[in-house]
Scaffold this active site. Structure first.
Site, mmCIF file in Angstrom:
data_model
loop_
_atom_site.group_PDB
_atom_site.id
_atom_site.type_symbol
_atom_site.label_atom_id
_atom_site.label_comp_id
_atom_site.label_asym_id
_atom_site.label_seq_id
_atom_site.Cartn_x
_atom_site.Cartn_y
_atom_site.Cartn_z
ATOM 1 N N ALA A 102 0.855 -1.184 0.000
ATOM 2 C CA ALA A 102 0.000 0.000 0.000
ATOM 3 C C ALA A 102 0.887 1.228 0.000
ATOM 4 O O ALA A 102 1.946 1.235 0.636
ATOM 5 C CB ALA A 102 -0.884 0.040 1.243
ATOM 6 N N ALA A 103 0.446 2.251 -0.697
ATOM 7 C CA ALA A 103 1.106 3.547 -0.555
ATOM 8 C C ALA A 103 0.759 4.119 0.814
ATOM 9 O O ALA A 103 1.490 4.960 1.347
ATOM 10 C CB ALA A 103 0.628 4.493 -1.647
ATOM 11 N N HIS A 135 3.851 16.986 2.632
ATOM 12 C CA HIS A 135 4.620 16.096 3.507
ATOM 13 C C HIS A 135 5.830 16.841 4.057
ATOM 14 O O HIS A 135 6.205 17.901 3.553
ATOM 15 C CB HIS A 135 5.114 14.854 2.745
ATOM 16 C CG HIS A 135 4.034 13.836 2.503
ATOM 17 N ND1 HIS A 135 3.191 13.894 1.418
ATOM 18 C CD2 HIS A 135 3.661 12.740 3.230
ATOM 19 C CE1 HIS A 135 2.336 12.882 1.482
ATOM 20 N NE2 HIS A 135 2.597 12.168 2.566
ATOM 21 N N LYS A 139 10.927 13.728 3.070
ATOM 22 C CA LYS A 139 10.355 12.696 2.187
ATOM 23 C C LYS A 139 11.136 12.614 0.883
ATOM 24 O O LYS A 139 11.417 13.629 0.253
ATOM 25 C CB LYS A 139 8.868 12.996 1.922
ATOM 26 C CG LYS A 139 8.184 11.889 1.132
ATOM 27 C CD LYS A 139 6.677 12.007 1.172
ATOM 28 C CE LYS A 139 6.001 10.995 0.272
ATOM 29 N NZ LYS A 139 6.278 9.603 0.624
ATOM 30 N N GLY A 145 3.102 8.473 -2.974
ATOM 31 C CA GLY A 145 2.411 7.279 -3.473
ATOM 32 C C GLY A 145 0.915 7.387 -3.221
ATOM 33 O O GLY A 145 0.104 6.901 -4.029
HETATM 34 N N1 LIG Z 1 2.525 2.798 3.226
HETATM 35 C C1 LIG Z 1 2.438 3.642 4.248
HETATM 36 O O1 LIG Z 1 1.436 3.638 4.984
HETATM 37 C C2 LIG Z 1 3.577 4.567 4.531
HETATM 38 C C3 LIG Z 1 3.531 5.428 5.629
HETATM 39 C C4 LIG Z 1 4.649 6.198 5.920
HETATM 40 C C5 LIG Z 1 5.778 6.121 5.108
HETATM 41 N N2 LIG Z 1 5.746 5.304 4.024
HETATM 42 C C6 LIG Z 1 6.933 5.105 3.167
HETATM 43 O O2 LIG Z 1 7.794 4.242 3.893
HETATM 44 C C7 LIG Z 1 9.151 4.538 3.592
HETATM 45 C C8 LIG Z 1 9.900 4.832 4.901
HETATM 46 O O3 LIG Z 1 9.399 6.020 5.462
HETATM 47 P P1 LIG Z 1 10.020 6.628 6.800
HETATM 48 O O4 LIG Z 1 9.381 7.969 6.930
HETATM 49 O O5 LIG Z 1 9.925 5.644 7.920
HETATM 50 O O6 LIG Z 1 11.555 6.801 6.350
HETATM 51 P P2 LIG Z 1 12.877 7.019 7.219
HETATM 52 O O7 LIG Z 1 12.542 7.612 8.536
HETATM 53 O O8 LIG Z 1 13.841 7.735 6.319
HETATM 54 O O9 LIG Z 1 13.401 5.534 7.476
HETATM 55 C C9 LIG Z 1 13.958 4.731 6.471
HETATM 56 C C10 LIG Z 1 14.705 3.607 7.141
HETATM 57 O O10 LIG Z 1 15.110 2.696 6.129
HETATM 58 C C11 LIG Z 1 16.314 2.111 6.560
HETATM 59 N N3 LIG Z 1 17.007 1.496 5.428
HETATM 60 C C12 LIG Z 1 17.571 2.102 4.344
HETATM 61 N N4 LIG Z 1 18.082 1.163 3.518
HETATM 62 C C13 LIG Z 1 17.816 -0.052 4.111
HETATM 63 C C14 LIG Z 1 18.082 -1.400 3.753
HETATM 64 N N5 LIG Z 1 18.711 -1.716 2.608
HETATM 65 N N6 LIG Z 1 17.664 -2.383 4.603
HETATM 66 C C15 LIG Z 1 17.043 -2.107 5.752
HETATM 67 N N7 LIG Z 1 16.762 -0.839 6.139
HETATM 68 C C16 LIG Z 1 17.144 0.167 5.330
HETATM 69 C C17 LIG Z 1 17.076 3.254 7.188
HETATM 70 O O11 LIG Z 1 17.988 2.644 8.081
HETATM 71 P P3 LIG Z 1 19.228 3.413 8.804
HETATM 72 O O12 LIG Z 1 18.551 4.268 9.829
HETATM 73 O O13 LIG Z 1 19.958 2.249 9.364
HETATM 74 O O14 LIG Z 1 19.906 4.185 7.700
HETATM 75 C C18 LIG Z 1 15.957 4.014 7.904
HETATM 76 O O15 LIG Z 1 15.814 3.537 9.230
HETATM 77 C C19 LIG Z 1 9.078 5.718 2.593
HETATM 78 O O16 LIG Z 1 9.100 5.207 1.275
HETATM 79 C C20 LIG Z 1 7.722 6.342 2.868
HETATM 80 O O17 LIG Z 1 7.190 7.017 1.748
HETATM 81 C C21 LIG Z 1 4.677 4.541 3.723
#
Ligand SMILES: NC(=O)c1ccc[n+]([C@@H]2O[C@H](COP(=O)([O-])OP(=O)(O)OC[C@H]3O[C@@H](n4cnc5c(N)ncnc54)[C@H](OP(=O)(O)O)[C@@H]3O)[C@@H](O)[C@H]2O)c1
Length: 228
Positions: A102-103, A135, A139, A145
């Site tokens: 899901a986005a 956002h 982001k 998405g």
């Molecule tokens: N579907 C939904 O409901 C929803 C809701 C919110 C966000 N999102 C999406 O979810 C994603 C994450 O959002 P966020 O706001 O949580 O981002 P964020 O705070 O930047 O966190 C991203 C995390 O990914 C980790 N990471 C990067 N490369 C990795 C790898 N190869 N293996 C394992 N971990 C890795 C990073 O780890 P390190 O800290 O170790 O660098 C960081 O902890 C984005 O694409 C966002 O658009 C979706």
């Protein structure tokens, strides 16, 4: 369940909390431990029931491919890869695994998609429309998405082969706001969803992993959230 969570960022850390509250055993892996998908070999995933991904657009496809090839069910919240959805559907179906994506995993946004679908009828009359999304400045993808999902449901529901324009804003620490504005010479319709926190995303993702237990197939959360 035995869950492996990829990503301990803003959303992943909440997923870990909620999964523990719901009595799951959850292991969390960040970028360092998972370089080159090192944490996603068949052996390392042996006792894992499902993998949940909240990482980044640049690594999510490699994570998906590794987990599916290892035969593991997956819940993917990371955005920025949906242009590859048909290829991933084929991969999942050919490996006989379960997959939900899901986005936006919040129930409120999924209800909002139904509202947008109904409002799309305006475009068969004398209305034009735009989608606005706001956002936080960290982001990595734009448009969001969720905005693209809103655009798609409106296009499919209005029966026209035209997409509404999406206008993206990146401001401060905004969790996620999506607006649809439909306008005619006579009036204006505003639809708005404003996330107050990341709680809804995390809760929906953990429930999606529970729903997926013992299932195979490729699912869009939009089609299954009513069953949670
Ligand atoms: N579907 C939904 O409901 C929803 C809701 C919110 C966000 N999102 C999406 O979810 C994603 C994450 O959002 P966020 O706001 O949580 O981002 P964020 O705070 O930047 O966190 C991203 C995390 O990914 C980790 N990471 C990067 N490369 C990795 C790898 N190869 N293996 C394992 N971990 C890795 C990073 O780890 P390190 O800290 O170790 O660098 C960081 O902890 C984005 O694409 C966002 O658009 C979706």
């Amino acid at each position: 369940m035995n869950l492996l969570l990829l990503g301990r960022g803003k959303t992943g850390s909440l997923v870990a909390e909620l999964a523990a509250e719901r009595k799951h055993h959850i292991r969390v892996v960040g970028a360092n431990e998972n370089a080159g998908c090192a944490a996603l070999t068949k052996e390392k995933l042996d006792d894992t029931d499902a993998v949940i991904d909240f990482t980044t657009p640049h690594c999510v496809l490699a994570n998906i491919e590794a987990c599916v090839r290892a035969g593991k069910n997956m819940v993917v919240g990371t955005t920025g890869w949906h242009g590859e959805v048909d290829r991933i559907r084929n991969l999942v179906e050919s490996h006989g695994t379960g997959f939900v994506y899901a986005a936006n995993f919040s129930l409120g946004v999924n209800l909002f998609l139904d509202v947008a679908r109904a409002a799309a009828a305006a475009l068969r009359h004398d209305y034009s429309g735009q989608i606005f999304e706001r956002h936080h400045v960290h982001k990595k993808d734009a448009p969001s998405g969720t905005a693209i999902a809103i655009q798609r449901v409106i296009r499919e529901a209005c029966g026209k082969n035209e997409d509404l324009e999406i206008i993206s804003f990146r401001e401060g620490e905004v969790v996620g706001m999506h607006e649809v504005v439909l306008e005619s010479a006579a009036d204006r319709i505003y639809l708005c969803h404003d996330a107050k926190s990341r709680q809804g995303f995390a809760d929906g993702a953990v429930r999606a992993a529970e729903w997926l237990a013992g299932k195979k197939g490729f699912y869009d959360f939009q089609d299954v959230w009513r069953e949670l």
